[in-house]
Design a protein around this motif. Structure first.
Motif, PDB file in Angstrom:
ATOM      1  N   ILE A   6       0.861  -1.180   0.000  1.00  0.00           N
ATOM      2  CA  ILE A   6       0.000   0.000   0.000  1.00  0.00           C
ATOM      3  C   ILE A   6       0.894   1.225   0.000  1.00  0.00           C
ATOM      4  O   ILE A   6       1.710   1.401   0.908  1.00  0.00           O
ATOM      5  N   ILE A   7       0.754   2.056  -1.020  1.00  0.00           N
ATOM      6  CA  ILE A   7       1.588   3.248  -1.122  1.00  0.00           C
ATOM      7  C   ILE A   7       0.734   4.453  -0.749  1.00  0.00           C
ATOM      8  O   ILE A   7      -0.234   4.779  -1.440  1.00  0.00           O
ATOM      9  N   GLY A   8       1.092   5.097   0.335  1.00  0.00           N
ATOM     10  CA  GLY A   8       0.339   6.245   0.819  1.00  0.00           C
ATOM     11  C   GLY A   8      -0.170   6.008   2.226  1.00  0.00           C
ATOM     12  O   GLY A   8      -1.024   5.136   2.444  1.00  0.00           O
ATOM     13  N   LEU A  29       2.862  -0.963   4.357  1.00  0.00           N
ATOM     14  CA  LEU A  29       2.493   0.406   4.027  1.00  0.00           C
ATOM     15  C   LEU A  29       3.755   1.228   3.772  1.00  0.00           C
ATOM     16  O   LEU A  29       4.652   1.280   4.611  1.00  0.00           O
ATOM     17  N   PHE A  30       3.796   1.893   2.611  1.00  0.00           N
ATOM     18  CA  PHE A  30       4.932   2.742   2.240  1.00  0.00           C
ATOM     19  C   PHE A  30       4.469   4.198   2.198  1.00  0.00           C
ATOM     20  O   PHE A  30       3.454   4.509   1.567  1.00  0.00           O
ATOM     21  N   ARG A 132       6.757   1.575   6.395  1.00  0.00           N
ATOM     22  CA  ARG A 132       8.072   2.029   5.940  1.00  0.00           C
ATOM     23  C   ARG A 132       7.956   3.488   5.494  1.00  0.00           C
ATOM     24  O   ARG A 132       7.328   3.789   4.471  1.00  0.00           O
ATOM     25  N   LEU A 133       8.535   4.377   6.262  1.00  0.00           N
ATOM     26  CA  LEU A 133       8.497   5.803   5.962  1.00  0.00           C
ATOM     27  C   LEU A 133       9.659   6.172   5.044  1.00  0.00           C
ATOM     28  O   LEU A 133      10.624   5.428   4.891  1.00  0.00           O
ATOM     29  N   GLY A 134       9.559   7.349   4.444  1.00  0.00           N
ATOM     30  CA  GLY A 134      10.638   7.855   3.602  1.00  0.00           C
ATOM     31  C   GLY A 134      10.809   7.114   2.295  1.00  0.00           C
ATOM     32  O   GLY A 134      11.875   7.157   1.688  1.00  0.00           O
TER      33      GLY A 134
END
Length: 547
Positions: A6-8, A29-30, A132-134
């Motif tokens: 999941i991007i966002g 989640l990214f 996963r942030l950044g």
């Protein structure tokens, strides 16, 4: 390989990740930012210590059932937006405001502790390994049975493989910043580019004070500044539920380029604007300011360049289609059927994708029905599952027929003919599908020529027409090709009723055809079950997991 990427990390992505994890799946989640929340952002002023919203502030229980239920489900408290007292209107720069009585926010409520409480609560339900942030999405590639995602992380690129990918970002931003291989079809790209990101180019300020002086003066805190030199055009009470932690919020009238030009002096201009409206007591409030037009992960170049138009709370249905045979989905609030741009739309999009992923998983895993399930129950379950996949097919059939009509330069009844033709095709396929299912007709009652199975055959179509019609209305209103056909671009109530009469006739024909096929099955079964004298009764078949 990941199951679902999941991007966002806005509300849509977080809500989807939570629901998938509760269902036993393993979402990852990214998020491009160093924080979660997307356009949800709360900040805490030193003056009051109470979180204030610099992004979404309100939800409306009367018209937004999903977010209302979600706030309760998460155990968060909410309170009514303060609207009591005089509303101020400043129409001339060198004069004082005029007061009048009016309810401004229409039953809006706020989350106690700020909307960021939603984000924090959802994040608490996910593990550190799930987030996963950044990670800035750069490219998405279709590999046939999975997708490959390329992220920019600091100064390097990282590739991730996943069976399914959900891009829960503003579609217009995705169209500008993400590469697809193979490229998305032109219709989908056009729909992405034409979807404005709600509030993306806006700026918001909140000012904290030691006391709610406007309430003490009999004012609601609501104010509108409409003269040519307006800096903060719309102002509202931003106090906490008790009204003791005082704050005013406002949306800037300056467009993005003017805000940048006056950036150094903007705090003074905003302070002066509040003083002009509310008097000297408003001077020196602690300012918290957010310019969303400067957020590269929210505002696209097109959002920044175009003036904000009237808010449209629905989206082009092309943004809701599964792409690459269900390996890729577009999400985010701007893809919603209802409430697009709002928190409600973000949750609606998450629920849509959750259902689509569940169907995809069932197909991938070749889920079989429980052993020993009677053949009729199993056949009806299979039929219902099949019907659930038809809305996308029906809408695509509508779009193809509409494009053909436009190419042939037809000008009359475009929507009516295209929708009716698409529905008739679907009903014909549904009747054919019934022939392929192994119903056991022995003992199925027939009353006045109607098979008792017909109610169960009709049930899966309960919301089919309304869903398709909603998609068609939204598509027509967002279609540039139909902008030259006002009657088709915005369907009138009379035109919709005419279409529905045609659809009702097609439904009647389908029901008659389906009933005839069931009766024919019963006749064939009766002929095949004819037994010689003395033979025992033939039992109906049982559908097992091996059937």
């Amino acid at each position: 390989m990941l199951d679902t990427a999941i991007i966002g990390g806005g509300l849509c992505g977080l809500a989807l990740a939570r629901s998938l994890k509760k269902a036993g799946r393993s979402p990852t989640l990214f998020e491009a930012r160093a924080r979660l929340g997307g356009r949800i952002l709360s900040a805490v002023p030193a003056t009051t210590g109470e979180a204030l919203d610099l992004g979404p502030t309100w939800f409306w229980p009367d018209t937004q059932p999903l977010i209302s239920a979600f706030v309760s489900e998460l155990g968060l408290s909410s309170f009514a937006q303060h609207d009591e007292g005089a509303v101020l209107h400043l129409t001339e720069a060198d004069k004082g405001p005029q007061g009048f009585e009016q309810q401004v926010h229409g039953g809006a409520r706020r989350v106690a502790g700020g909307m960021a409480r939603l984000v924090a609560t959802l994040a608490d339900g996910l593990g550190e390994e799930d987030i996963r942030l950044g990670h800035v999405l750069h490219k998405v590639e279709d590999k046939g049975d999975h997708v490959v995602l390329t992220f920019r992380v600091d100064d390097a690129f990282l590739t991730i493989e996943a069976r399914h990918a959900v891009i829960a970002l503003p579609p217009r931003l995705v169209a500008e910043t993400v590469r697809f291989a193979p490229d998305l079809d032109m219709a989908t790209r056009d729909a992405m580019g034409a979807a404005p990101t709600w509030m993306a180019a806006q700026a918001k300020v909140v000012m904290a004070y030691s006391s709610p002086f406007w309430r003490e003066a009999g004012q609601s805190g609501n104010a509108f500044v409409t003269h040519e030199q307006a800096v903060v055009g719309e102002i509202f009470d931003a106090c906490d539920a008790t009204g003791t932690k005082a704050a005013l919020g406002g949306f800037l009238s300056f467009p993005p380029d003017l805000r940048e030009a006056f950036l150094v002096g903007l705090p003074m201009l905003m302070d002066s604007q509040l003083v002009q409206v509310f008097g000297s007591a408003a001077e020196g409030g602690e300012q918290l300011y957010q310019d969303w037009a400067l957020e590269p992960f929210t505002c696209s170049a097109r959002d920044r360049a175009e003036p904000q138009g009237e808010h449209v709370a629905f989206s082009n249905p092309l943004l809701r289609r599964p792409l690459w045979d269900g390996r890729l989905y577009l999400g985010g609030s701007e893809t919603a059927t209802q409430g697009a741009g709002y928190l409600e739309g973000a949750l609606e999009a998450a629920r849509r994708i959750e259902r689509a992923l569940a169907r995809a998983r069932a197909e991938e895993d070749e889920v079989v029905l429980p052993e020993g399930l009677p053949v009729n129950a199993a056949s009806l379950a299979r039929f219902a599952t099949w019907v659930a996949t038809l809305n996308d097919a029906a809408f695509e059939a509508y779009r193809v027929r509409l494009n053909r009509a436009l190419a042939a330069q037809q000008r009359e009844q475009l929507t009516q003919r295209a929708m009716l033709g698409a529905i008739e095709d679907i009903y014909e396929r549904a009747a054919d599908m019934l022939d392929t299912l192994p119903f056991d007709m022995a003992g199925v009652p027939v009353e006045k020529g109607r098979s008792a199975l017909m109610s169960d055959v009709q049930a899966p179509f309960r919301d089919f027409i309304q869903t398709l019609l909603d998609d068609i209305i939204a598509f027509n209103r967002t279609s540039c090709a139909l902008s030259n056909f006002p009657g088709e671009h915005h369907l009138s109530k009379d035109y919709v009723q005419t279409i529905l009469r045609d659809v009702a006739a097609a439904w009647r024909d389908f029901c008659l055809a389906a009933n005839r096929r069931l009766l024919a099955k019963a006749e064939r079964a009766a002929a095949g079950n004819a037994l010689p004298p003395g033979a025992g009764p033939r039992k109906g078949p049982i559908l097992t997991s091996a059937s």
